[in-house]
Motif scaffolding. Structure first.
Motif, short mmCIF file in Angstrom:
data_model
loop_
_atom_site.label_atom_id
_atom_site.label_comp_id
_atom_site.label_asym_id
_atom_site.label_seq_id
_atom_site.Cartn_x
_atom_site.Cartn_y
_atom_site.Cartn_z
N ASP A 197 0.84 -1.43 -0.21
CA ASP A 197 0.41 -0.26 -0.23
C ASP A 197 0.86 0.99 -0.15
O ASP A 197 1.53 1.26 0.59
N PRO A 198 0.90 1.94 -1.54
CA PRO A 198 1.81 2.89 -1.02
C PRO A 198 1.55 4.09 0.13
O PRO A 198 2.73 4.98 0.38
N GLN A 199 0.65 4.14 0.13
CA GLN A 199 0.46 5.64 0.50
C GLN A 199 0.69 6.73 0.34
O GLN A 199 1.89 7.61 1.22
N ASP A 200 0.99 6.75 -0.77
CA ASP A 200 1.94 8.27 -1.41
C ASP A 200 0.99 9.36 -1.58
O ASP A 200 -0.50 9.16 -2.29
N PRO A 201 1.12 10.75 -1.01
CA PRO A 201 0.14 11.65 -0.41
C PRO A 201 -0.01 12.32 -2.28
O PRO A 201 -1.06 13.08 -2.49
N GLN A 202 1.10 12.24 -3.16
CA GLN A 202 1.24 12.94 -4.12
C GLN A 202 0.69 11.84 -5.62
O GLN A 202 -0.01 12.27 -6.44
N PRO A 204 -2.51 9.51 -4.47
CA PRO A 204 -4.00 8.75 -3.55
C PRO A 204 -4.62 7.67 -4.15
O PRO A 204 -4.90 6.86 -3.95
N GLU A 205 -4.93 7.36 -5.98
CA GLU A 205 -4.82 6.93 -6.40
C GLU A 205 -4.39 5.38 -6.22
O GLU A 205 -5.35 4.25 -6.14
N LEU A 206 -3.09 5.28 -6.00
CA LEU A 206 -2.30 4.00 -5.36
C LEU A 206 -3.14 3.10 -4.86
O LEU A 206 -3.22 1.99 -4.64
N SER A 207 -2.91 3.74 -3.32
CA SER A 207 -3.72 2.95 -2.35
C SER A 207 -5.15 2.60 -2.39
O SER A 207 -5.40 1.32 -2.28
N GLU A 208 -5.00 3.35 -3.13
CA GLU A 208 -7.30 2.84 -3.30
C GLU A 208 -7.17 1.92 -4.31
O GLU A 208 -7.62 0.97 -4.45
N LEU A 209 -6.33 1.83 -5.64
CA LEU A 209 -5.85 0.27 -5.94
C LEU A 209 -5.99 -0.46 -4.79
O LEU A 209 -6.01 -1.51 -5.50
N ALA A 210 -4.87 -0.29 -4.82
CA ALA A 210 -4.27 -1.44 -3.86
C ALA A 210 -5.52 -2.25 -2.61
O ALA A 210 -5.31 -3.37 -2.82
N ALA A 211 -5.95 -0.98 -1.91
CA ALA A 211 -7.79 -1.51 -1.15
C ALA A 211 -8.09 -2.58 -1.89
O ALA A 211 -8.80 -2.82 -1.46
N GLN A 212 -8.42 -1.52 -3.12
CA GLN A 212 -9.11 -2.24 -3.87
C GLN A 212 -8.80 -3.58 -4.49
O GLN A 212 -9.40 -4.82 -4.66
N ILE A 218 -9.02 -10.55 -0.86
CA ILE A 218 -9.24 -11.65 0.74
C ILE A 218 -10.86 -11.81 0.62
O ILE A 218 -11.36 -13.49 1.46
N HIS A 219 -11.54 -11.29 -0.30
CA HIS A 219 -13.05 -12.32 -0.58
C HIS A 219 -13.09 -12.86 -0.99
O HIS A 219 -14.28 -12.94 -1.88
N SER A 220 -11.96 -13.03 -1.81
CA SER A 220 -12.36 -14.25 -3.06
C SER A 220 -12.06 -15.75 -2.39
O SER A 220 -11.99 -15.57 -1.71
N PRO A 221 -12.30 -16.89 -3.09
CA PRO A 221 -11.86 -17.80 -2.78
C PRO A 221 -10.98 -18.77 -2.09
O PRO A 221 -10.33 -19.19 -1.41
N MET A 222 -9.81 -17.44 -2.59
CA MET A 222 -8.74 -17.70 -2.01
C MET A 222 -8.54 -17.42 -0.32
O MET A 222 -8.25 -17.61 0.58
N GLY A 223 -9.05 -16.25 -0.22
CA GLY A 223 -9.24 -15.75 1.30
C GLY A 223 -8.17 -14.84 2.34
O GLY A 223 -7.73 -14.45 2.87
N SER A 224 -6.78 -14.59 0.78
CA SER A 224 -5.66 -14.00 1.92
C SER A 224 -4.86 -12.86 0.51
O SER A 224 -5.90 -13.15 -0.39
N GLY A 225 -4.26 -12.00 0.87
CA GLY A 225 -4.12 -10.96 0.01
C GLY A 225 -3.45 -9.74 0.84
O GLY A 225 -4.61 -8.94 0.21
N ARG A 226 -2.90 -8.99 1.32
CA ARG A 226 -2.73 -8.68 1.55
C ARG A 226 -1.81 -6.86 1.42
O ARG A 226 -0.54 -7.49 1.41
N PHE A 227 -2.17 -6.71 1.58
CA PHE A 227 -1.36 -5.13 0.90
C PHE A 227 -0.51 -3.91 2.69
O PHE A 227 -1.66 -3.61 2.52
N ARG A 228 0.50 -4.89 2.87
CA ARG A 228 0.90 -3.91 3.58
C ARG A 228 1.39 -2.24 3.26
O ARG A 228 1.98 -2.28 2.97
#
Length: 279
Positions: A197-202, A204-212, A218-228
């Protein structure tokens, strides 16, 4: 942290109704050893990030460059590859044994499909083997007979956690890694790549993409994949001495040549680095 506190990553084998981390990764690499349920995970992530396969390719290319560096520049001749996944082009043993035919590699995974493919691939390779352990149970790995038989823990080795720890959903991944680091001899190296998760204020769309993407994983049949975050990922290296250029985008870790094309937004959401344990 007691071993019992680590959540287990339960193998799903060849159950075609449940996604497997290894088979999903294979699908991301356009491989053939995956099922419809695994491709469903890819499709879900692609619904918010059409170039989602770039995560896997950036990760794979990072692994190859790191292995070349460690065997050629750092003189490492033994490798512990955790969560190796299904065999694909340029596996760790192929990369390092091309430079040093005597380099030893132990792969660790607990997916029965991975174990079957790995054992077939390594049947005639006396310097490489695969062991059935849960990589999120470090004491299990470190006490494993095959690991101890094939690797000499009195000499430096390389521990690879490439594309694995984002599937660990526990809160203290740094403590998990510290257990591994404590067991390594001085002069050893640790390589980690992780969804970011880039958390780059310049940008912000990158953090939004990471969150998506995280939500879809995580809500897929696999159930994991965290963006830290950078801080969370850096903490996994403990007090290791970071090799230049430090923790960076996987594509920026000693790229093979000049960059002629811009990186996709997805490629800004996976980072990697290599640390060295002091003598």
């Amino acid at each position: 942290m007691p071993e019992s506190d680590y959540p287990s990553s339960v193998p799903v084998g060849v159950d075609t109704t449940r996604a497997s981390i290894a088979r999903v990764y294979d699908a991301f690499l356009n491989g053939k050893d995956n099922f419809e349920v695994d491709r469903e995970v890819l499709a879900r992530v692609q619904s918010v990030a059409p170039q989602a396969t770039d995560l896997a390719w950036a990760n794979r290319d990072f692994l190859i460059r790191v292995c070349r560096f460690l065997v050629r520049n750092a003189g490492i001749d033994q490798f512990l590859d955790l969560g190796s996944g299904l065999p694909t082009a340029e596996n760790t043993h192929q990369v390092v044994q091309r430079v040093n035919p005597d380099a030893r590699v132990v792969y660790v995974d607990n997916d029965p499909m991975v174990l079957a493919h790995g054992r077939a691939l390594l049947a005639e390779n006396t310097k490489a083997t695969i062991s059935a352990c849960d990589i999120f149970q470090p004491l299990e790995v470190l006490k494993d007979a095959s690991v101890l038989e094939h690797l000499d823990f009195t000499r430096p080795l390389a521990l690879l956690q490439v594309g694995t720890l984002h599937h660990y959903l526990g809160q203290d991944s740094a403590a998990l890694m510290q257990t591994y680091i404590d067991a390594l001899p001085a002069g050893s190296f640790v390589a980690i790549s992780h969804f970011f998760d880039p958390q780059d204020p310049q940008e912000p769309e990158l953090s939004e993409l990471a969150a998506q993407m995280e939500d879809k994983f995580i809500h897929s049949p696999m159930g994991s994949g965290r963006f830290r975050t950078r801080e969370e990922i850096q903490a996994m290296f403990g007090d290791l001495e970071m090799i230049e250029p430090g923790l960076v985008l996987c594509d920026d870790w000693w790229q093979d040549g000049p960059r002629l094309r811009m990186l996709s937004a997805v490629r800004h959401c996976i980072v990697g680095g290599v640390g060295r344990k002091a003598e």
